[in-house]
Design a protein around this motif. Sequence first.
Motif, short mmCIF file in Angstrom:
data_model
loop_
_atom_site.label_atom_id
_atom_site.label_comp_id
_atom_site.label_asym_id
_atom_site.label_seq_id
_atom_site.Cartn_x
_atom_site.Cartn_y
_atom_site.Cartn_z
N ARG A 171 -18.53 47.94 -68.12
CA ARG A 171 -18.95 46.88 -69.17
C ARG A 171 -18.22 45.53 -69.15
N ALA A 172 -17.12 45.23 -68.51
CA ALA A 172 -16.34 44.44 -68.80
C ALA A 172 -16.23 43.82 -67.66
N ARG A 173 -17.45 44.12 -66.28
CA ARG A 173 -17.95 43.55 -65.55
C ARG A 173 -19.24 43.20 -65.40
N GLY A 174 -20.45 43.47 -66.41
CA GLY A 174 -21.80 43.42 -66.80
C GLY A 174 -21.85 43.05 -67.92
N ASP A 175 -23.41 42.80 -68.19
CA ASP A 175 -23.58 42.81 -69.38
C ASP A 175 -24.71 43.68 -69.81
N ASP A 176 -25.59 43.91 -68.79
CA ASP A 176 -26.47 45.49 -69.29
C ASP A 176 -25.53 46.90 -68.47
N VAL A 177 -24.66 47.78 -68.61
CA VAL A 177 -24.29 48.50 -68.50
C VAL A 177 -24.43 49.73 -68.95
N ARG A 178 -25.29 51.17 -68.82
CA ARG A 178 -25.72 52.17 -69.26
C ARG A 178 -25.11 53.43 -68.13
N GLY A 179 -25.10 54.79 -68.79
CA GLY A 179 -24.53 55.43 -68.00
C GLY A 179 -23.83 56.63 -68.65
N ARG A 180 -23.29 58.06 -67.78
CA ARG A 180 -22.86 58.62 -68.97
C ARG A 180 -21.64 59.60 -67.79
N ALA A 181 -20.96 60.33 -67.91
CA ALA A 181 -20.53 61.06 -67.39
C ALA A 181 -21.46 62.50 -67.20
N LEU A 182 -21.40 63.02 -65.75
CA LEU A 182 -22.18 64.20 -66.02
C LEU A 182 -21.01 65.91 -65.32
N ASP A 183 -22.33 66.73 -66.33
CA ASP A 183 -20.72 67.89 -66.01
C ASP A 183 -20.78 68.09 -64.55
N GLY A 206 -13.98 36.76 -63.67
CA GLY A 206 -14.85 36.53 -64.61
C GLY A 206 -16.06 36.25 -64.68
N ARG A 207 -16.63 36.84 -63.54
CA ARG A 207 -18.14 36.76 -63.50
C ARG A 207 -18.48 37.80 -63.71
N LYS A 208 -19.75 38.40 -64.67
CA LYS A 208 -20.35 39.55 -65.31
C LYS A 208 -21.48 39.46 -63.81
N LEU A 209 -21.37 40.54 -64.15
CA LEU A 209 -22.89 41.66 -63.45
C LEU A 209 -24.29 40.78 -64.30
N ALA A 210 -25.14 39.94 -63.69
CA ALA A 210 -26.55 39.93 -64.46
C ALA A 210 -27.64 40.57 -65.24
N CYS A 211 -27.83 41.80 -63.27
CA CYS A 211 -28.54 42.95 -63.39
C CYS A 211 -28.24 44.05 -64.26
N PRO A 212 -29.22 44.92 -65.01
CA PRO A 212 -28.97 46.30 -65.00
C PRO A 212 -27.75 46.88 -64.17
N VAL A 213 -27.35 47.49 -64.60
CA VAL A 213 -26.09 48.66 -63.92
C VAL A 213 -25.97 50.13 -64.26
#
Length: 115
Positions: free
Chosen positions: A79-91, A45-52
Amino acid sequence: MPDAFDTAAYKEYLRGLSDPETVRAICADYRSVALDLEHDAADRGRKLACPVLVLRGGNMLKRPGWQTGAKLDMLDVWRARGDDVRGRALDCGHFIPEEAPDELLAALLAFLPEG
């Protein structure tokens, strides 16, 4: 994945994985799943506040058959666990630093603050 590792990297993996203490530590990490689940429950129920930054090997052809989540979108999971989630799949497969070092470095440099 043999082509992902140069000779020096392969020898280093072999050296580390030939050390019984390394194997013990790896096994201890996997055995700690019960504690991880307790921590997850306490944080529910708590989200990470730091960028992920979420990077994963997206080439399922290079990943072992025991891998799960072929259709799982890890960005949605995080994204269900953090406010600022970025990223992607790498090949690449599982060994991101060895299989996609330039992509990994570019993603890290774009994510990390300068300083």
